[in-house]
Structures are given as structure tokens and as C-alpha cells.
Scaffold this active site. Structure first.
Site, PDB file in Angstrom:
ATOM      1  N   GLY A 146       0.756  -1.239   0.029  1.00  0.00           N
ATOM      2  CA  GLY A 146       0.083   0.042  -0.018  1.00  0.00           C
ATOM      3  C   GLY A 146       0.803   1.263   0.032  1.00  0.00           C
ATOM      4  CG  ASN A 157      -0.907   2.887  -3.924  1.00  0.00           C
ATOM      5  OD1 ASN A 157      -0.956   1.941  -3.152  1.00  0.00           O
ATOM      6  ND2 ASN A 157      -2.331   3.507  -4.253  1.00  0.00           N
ATOM      7  N   GLY A 207      -1.557   7.287   1.254  1.00  0.00           N
ATOM      8  CA  GLY A 207      -1.955   7.188   2.669  1.00  0.00           C
ATOM      9  C   GLY A 207      -0.455   7.088   3.544  1.00  0.00           C
ATOM     10  CB  ILE A 208       0.656   6.295   6.739  1.00  0.00           C
ATOM     11  CG1 ILE A 208       0.254   4.912   6.979  1.00  0.00           C
ATOM     12  CG2 ILE A 208      -0.511   7.086   7.322  1.00  0.00           C
ATOM     13  CD1 ILE A 208       0.406   4.029   8.301  1.00  0.00           C
ATOM     14  N   GLY A 209       1.574   4.666   3.642  1.00  0.00           N
ATOM     15  CA  GLY A 209       2.510   3.896   3.144  1.00  0.00           C
ATOM     16  C   GLY A 209       3.469   4.631   2.225  1.00  0.00           C
ATOM     17  CB  SER A 223      -5.942   0.492  14.265  1.00  0.00           C
ATOM     18  OG  SER A 223      -6.691   1.791  14.567  1.00  0.00           O
ATOM     19  CE1 TYR A 249      -8.915  -0.551   9.663  1.00  0.00           C
ATOM     20  CE2 TYR A 249      -9.568   0.597  11.608  1.00  0.00           C
ATOM     21  CZ  TYR A 249      -8.611   0.493  10.588  1.00  0.00           C
ATOM     22  OH  TYR A 249      -7.463   0.769  10.551  1.00  0.00           O
TER      23      TYR A 249
END
Length: 275
Positions: free
Chosen positions: A9, A11, A13-15, A134, A159
Site C-alpha cells: 500500500g 502508493n 496514505g501513510i504507506g 490500530s 475493521y
């Protein structure tokens, strides 16, 4: 060959800022994401932020175990695996293999990926696996008789369950690696409430700027866990790199062992090197 870091991931967000920081640290970075267009664009952007770094894209769909296996088969070397990608707060769906979508993507996909890459990780001195969890894990409950959540599905509770699984996986991986005498450090992180595509408030998206911190701030615990010499393994780091206390369920060796057993059965991936 420089040390290789794989960031799922990466690409968005936090990635993305996580991958930038690793590239700036001199690591070879693999951007692992589902979208070829977004992944290639992210890799190009990271190169502009880390001139001279080797950054490549490789397609990975964590909701498809055949894609996970194909991705892993193309990896030749890895010292750092950041299991960062995730989905959240969505209507109930299923992965290609029939798993509940959030649990299947956030946990089972990363479980399989880590197991398939384990032989290469163990060949790299000082290897690390960082799992992005999280604080929402405290809302998660594991019912092994209802893993598909055909009944009682809730966007947030599902989630939370996937994030609880991330923590249980982290701790059981550490226990197994330690018992096997393997040179593998594992840690988990909580990025905090971050203004990424996890939060889509429609016309009220301006609120994200007021109440949520940036993706760069959300990446801080992941970068710390990945690079800091102070990390000992088994820690759960928060947004300011502080140590967090997981829930009672997350600390349960019995629950972790059961989840590991079920995850092995569902994915067909065995961690033979540390079994």
C-alpha cells in the site's frame, strides 16, 4: 545489493511517506500495490524525493491469494517488510478466495505474504516485519465460528477485528521466531487518526484538516519501528513513537495461537522455518 524494503500500500496514505523515508535512508524500496497506474506513479514520486534511490513497483492484491503468491515468487531479497496496506469501514464484501473482505485483506493477505517471504527474510541479517495495526483493535472480537461475519457485520467492528488480528499475528510471529532462534524482529504500530482515504466525509472533508493529522505524521511510528536501533521487538508504537498497551485479547497467547492455526488452514501458508 542494498537492503530491500517492501511496503504494501505504498502508493498512498501513510504507506507513501513511509516508503519515501525508507528510500531516503538508502534502502531499495518495492512499492507493492493493487493499482499499476497508482503504483508506478508513486514509485516515480518517491524517486524525486530520494534521488539516486532504487524504487520499483510490483503489483500485489492482498484480497487475492493467487496475487500474493505471484508477488512473493518474484521477490529475490528482502530485509524489511512493512505490512501497511489496509481497507476499513466498508460494507460487507468478500475477497476472491471468499473471506470477509476486511479480515481477508488486512490480516490473511499479510499473513500469507509474510509466510511466503519468510525464507528470504531469514537470509537477511537484522530482518524486520512491521505490521500496521490500530487502536481500533480494542473494538475487535474474534469469533472463530463466525469468521465470515455472515451475521452481525459492522463496518467498524469488522475493521477492529482485522486490526486485533494484526496484533495477535505480530506477537505470535515474535514468539515463534524467538523459540526458533531466528534473527527476525517484529513490531506493530498505530498511526493515529490520519487524514487519508480511510476517511471520506463527502462535503465535510475539510474537517479532516481540523481533527486528523497528516499522512506524514501517521507514518512516524512505522518509520521508527522499521529503522530505529532502539526497537527490541514485540512493541506496539503510537503516533509519537510512544509505547502503547494493547488490549487483553491482543496479549492472549492462546487466542494468537488459535488465530495462527486458523490462518494457516485458510491460506495454506505454513511458516515451516519457525514452526
Amino acid at each position: 545489493m542494498s537492503s530491500t524494503a517492501i511496503v504494501t500500500g505504498a502508493n498512498s496514505g501513510i504507506g507513501l511517506p513511509t516508503a519515501i523515508a525508507l528510500a531516503q535512508h538508502g534502502m531499495r524500496v518495492v512499492v507493492a500495490s493493487r493499482s499499476t497506474e497508482k503504483g508506478e506513479a508513486a514509485a516515480a514520486h518517491i524517486r524525486t524525493r530520494a534521488p539516486g534511490a532504487e524504487v520499483v513497483f510490483s503489483r500485489l492484491d492482498l484480497a487475492d491469494l493467487s496475487s500474493v503468491r505471484e508477488f512473493a515468487s518474484g521477490v529475490e531479497e528482502v530485509r524489511l517488510l512493512v505490512n501497511n496496506a489496509g481497507i476499513g469501514m466498508i460494507p460487507r464484501g468478500e475477497t476472491k478466495d471468499g473471506f470477509e473482505l476486511q479480515f481477508g485483506t488486512n490480516h490473511l493477505g499479510h499473513f500469507a505474504l509474510t509466510g511466503l517471504l519468510l525464507p528470504l527474510l531469514l537470509k537477511s541479517p537484522g530482518a524486520r516485519v512491521i505490521n500496521v495495526s490500530s487502536d481500533a483493535h480494542k473494538m475487535g472480537r474474534l469469533d472463530f465460528g463466525n469468521l465470515g461475519l455472515e451475521k452481525g457485520y459492522g463496518r467498524m467492528s469488522s475493521y477492529g477485528r482485522s486490526k486485533l488480528a494484526n496484533l495477535l499475528f505480530t506477537y505470535e510471529l515474535k514468539r515463534k521466531a524467538d523459540r526458533a532462534g531466528a534473527d527476525l524482529l517484529t513490531a506493530a504500530t498505530h498511526p493515529g487518526a490520519t487524514a487519508t482515504n480511510f476517511f471520506n466525509l463527502g462535503p465535510f472533508n475539510f474537517l479532516t484538516k481540523l481533527f486528523l493529522h497528516s499522512a506524514e505524521a501517521g507514518a512516524v511510528p512505522s518509520v521508527h519501528a522499521a529503522l530505529s536501533s532502539d526497537v527490541r521487538g514485540g512493541e506496539f508504537f503510537g503516533p509519537k513513537k510512544q509505547l502503547l498497551t494493547p488490549s487483553k485479547d491482543a496479549r492472549s497467547p492462546e487466542l494468537a495461537a488459535r488465530l495462527w492455526e486458523v490462518s494457516t488452514e485458510l491460506t495454506g501458508v505454513r511458516f515451516d522455518e519457525i514452526a
